[in-house]
Write an enzyme that holds these catalytic residues in place. Structure first.
Site, PDB file in Angstrom:
ATOM      1  N   ARG A 124       0.823  -1.214   0.000  1.00 32.31           N
ATOM      2  CA  ARG A 124       0.000   0.000   0.000  1.00 32.31           C
ATOM      3  C   ARG A 124       0.858   1.266   0.000  1.00 32.31           C
ATOM      4  O   ARG A 124       0.529   2.243  -0.662  1.00 32.31           O
ATOM      5  CB  ARG A 124      -0.939  -0.004   1.189  1.00 32.31           C
ATOM      6  CG  ARG A 124      -2.008  -1.055   1.019  1.00 32.31           C
ATOM      7  CD  ARG A 124      -3.048  -0.910   2.080  1.00 32.31           C
ATOM      8  NE  ARG A 124      -4.051  -1.943   1.964  1.00 32.31           N
ATOM      9  CZ  ARG A 124      -4.989  -2.133   2.858  1.00 32.31           C
ATOM     10  NH1 ARG A 124      -5.059  -1.366   3.917  1.00 32.31           N
ATOM     11  NH2 ARG A 124      -5.873  -3.094   2.704  1.00 32.31           N
ATOM     12  N   ASP A 155     -16.498   7.727   9.224  1.00 34.09           N
ATOM     13  CA  ASP A 155     -15.285   6.958   8.979  1.00 34.09           C
ATOM     14  C   ASP A 155     -14.088   7.907   9.094  1.00 34.09           C
ATOM     15  O   ASP A 155     -14.220   9.119   8.874  1.00 34.09           O
ATOM     16  CB  ASP A 155     -15.319   6.305   7.591  1.00 34.09           C
ATOM     17  CG  ASP A 155     -14.390   5.103   7.491  1.00 34.09           C
ATOM     18  OD1 ASP A 155     -14.874   3.955   7.573  1.00 34.09           O
ATOM     19  OD2 ASP A 155     -13.163   5.311   7.355  1.00 34.09           O
TER      20      ASP A 155
HETATM   21  C1  LIG Z   1     -13.504  -3.197   7.054  1.00 35.57           C
HETATM   22  S1  LIG Z   1     -14.302  -1.630   7.057  1.00 35.57           S
HETATM   23  C2  LIG Z   1     -15.872  -2.053   7.755  1.00 35.57           C
HETATM   24  C3  LIG Z   1     -17.013  -1.413   7.010  1.00 35.57           C
HETATM   25  C4  LIG Z   1     -18.411  -1.804   7.504  1.00 35.57           C
HETATM   26  N1  LIG Z   1     -18.598  -1.430   8.890  1.00 35.57           N
HETATM   27  C5  LIG Z   1     -18.662  -3.269   7.313  1.00 35.57           C
HETATM   28  O1  LIG Z   1     -18.670  -4.044   8.279  1.00 35.57           O
HETATM   29  O2  LIG Z   1     -18.840  -3.693   6.171  1.00 35.57           O
HETATM   30  C6  LIG Z   1     -13.460  -0.831   8.445  1.00 35.57           C
HETATM   31  C7  LIG Z   1     -13.584   0.690   8.407  1.00 35.57           C
HETATM   32  O3  LIG Z   1     -13.167   1.217   9.673  1.00 35.57           O
HETATM   33  C8  LIG Z   1     -12.516   2.450   9.450  1.00 35.57           C
HETATM   34  N2  LIG Z   1     -11.656   2.781  10.603  1.00 35.57           N
HETATM   35  C9  LIG Z   1     -10.538   2.153  11.018  1.00 35.57           C
HETATM   36  N3  LIG Z   1     -10.025   2.772  12.079  1.00 35.57           N
HETATM   37  C10 LIG Z   1     -10.848   3.808  12.373  1.00 35.57           C
HETATM   38  C11 LIG Z   1     -10.840   4.816  13.373  1.00 35.57           C
HETATM   39  N4  LIG Z   1      -9.889   4.883  14.302  1.00 35.57           N
HETATM   40  N5  LIG Z   1     -11.849   5.719  13.359  1.00 35.57           N
HETATM   41  C12 LIG Z   1     -12.822   5.658  12.423  1.00 35.57           C
HETATM   42  N6  LIG Z   1     -12.874   4.735  11.448  1.00 35.57           N
HETATM   43  C13 LIG Z   1     -11.896   3.816  11.422  1.00 35.57           C
HETATM   44  C14 LIG Z   1     -11.743   2.211   8.159  1.00 35.57           C
HETATM   45  O4  LIG Z   1     -11.407   3.426   7.495  1.00 35.57           O
HETATM   46  C15 LIG Z   1     -12.687   1.328   7.356  1.00 35.57           C
HETATM   47  O5  LIG Z   1     -13.453   2.045   6.424  1.00 35.57           O
END
Ligand SMILES: C[S@@+](CC[C@H](N)C(=O)[O-])C[C@H]1O[C@@H](n2cnc3c(N)ncnc32)[C@H](O)[C@@H]1O
Length: 291
Positions: A50, A160
């Protein structure tokens, strides 16, 4: 690891394009402090791939130079954090949560909407498939069933850390392959064809507010939430961060409200004792709770 410490390391030990342990430690430290995302050495290949894109974008030949840039430039530091988030998601992911939402949470929400605002939060919403799945479940398969939403004050918040996915949530435009898991009645009622893509209908988009929010920063929301989805987000955090976040979610939930977490997650901190398990990775805050 500071820039000065890095400066003391002989560049000869790193081939251009190699991600050395010292650089990885700096990257992992920033992810931990800025997003509480816990990166172990097992993630080194992923991080390498990445961040290689970021190196190319800046015309840099080594991770050592890239790490120096990140340490000097807050905008690149933020871009690096975003590039290392995993945004995998899809419509109707872990469908049992939406079955529970429709059969159990929704009658409660409909009743509440008659007297008070209803608030639902998709925390870690990625590109919006989760929040629009929730929206479609609430709206129903038949537009006439959505009267309760039109009459009440019902809002869905999608947040997010990553600005590009928040922007994608705002747009609400998805390719045909992404829309495939959406059952036809929902698709017909709440999506419209735009060229080769589908756009969420205005009525679904109007329910949703999408915002950039780091879950470990301040939460600007003033009222408690009736339903919180935080699925497949806590898997990236260490136990201390998970416990801290769980505690905040429980405080943020209205008594009687529901919390949905990801299929491989479970509540691990003291907050678990204050929630009632009511299905696989589904929890309710008991109605008599004070906080
Ligand atoms: C794998 S996706 C999950 C999306 C959705 N909730 C689902 O289950 O399909 C994880 C998301 O968490 C967000 N994320 C990770 N760390 C975070 C943080 N500290 N604060 C806010 N969002 C965060 C990432 O940017 C990502 O878009």
């Amino acid at each position: 690891m500071t820039a000065a410490a890095l400066a003391g390391e002989p560049s000869a030990i790193y081939g251009a394009g190699d991600l050395g342990s010292a650089e990885f430690a700096v990257v992992a430290g920033i992810m931990q402090s800025d997003a509480r995302i816990h990166l172990t050495e097992a993630k080194k290949t992923l991080v390498h791939s990445r961040l290689s894109r970021r190196l190319r974008a800046h015309g840099l030949a080594s991770f050592r130079d890239y790490v120096r840039l990140v340490q000097a430039d807050p905008a690149e530091r933020a871009a690096m954090v975003v590039s290392l988030t995993t945004n995998h998601t899809h419509f109707f992911r872990e469908e049992h949560h939406f079955d529970h939402l429709r059969s159990t949470a929704m009658p409660w929400l409909q009743d509440r909407a008659r007297h008070q605002p209803v608030r639902i939060w998709s925390a870690g919403c990625s590109s919006g498939e989760e929040v629009y799945t929730i929206a479609m479940c609430l709206l129903g398969e038949d537009p006439s069933a959505a009267a309760w939403l039109r009459q009440g004050d019902v809002r869905l918040l999608a947040t997010d850390l990553s600005p590009p996915v928040v922007e994608a949530t705002r747009r609400g435009v998805y390719s045909a392959s992404i829309v495939e898991p959406v059952p036809a009645p929902y698709r017909n009622a709440w999506m419209r064809r735009v060229g080769n893509d589908y756009q969420m209908a205005d009525e679904a988009r109007a329910l949703v507010t999408a915002r950039v929010l780091n879950l470990f920063g301040p939460w600007p929301m003033r009222r408690q939430y009736d339903v919180i989805f935080c699925r497949n987000v806590m898997i990236y955090f260490d136990d201390a961060a998970k416990a801290e976040l769980e505690e905040r979610f429980v405080q943020m939930l209205a008594p009687g409200g529901y919390l949905y977490i990801g299929h491989s997650e479970r509540l691990i901190g003291p907050a678990a004792a204050r929630m009632r398990s009511c299905g696989h990775t589904t929890y309710q805050k008991p109605a008599g709770s004070v906080a």
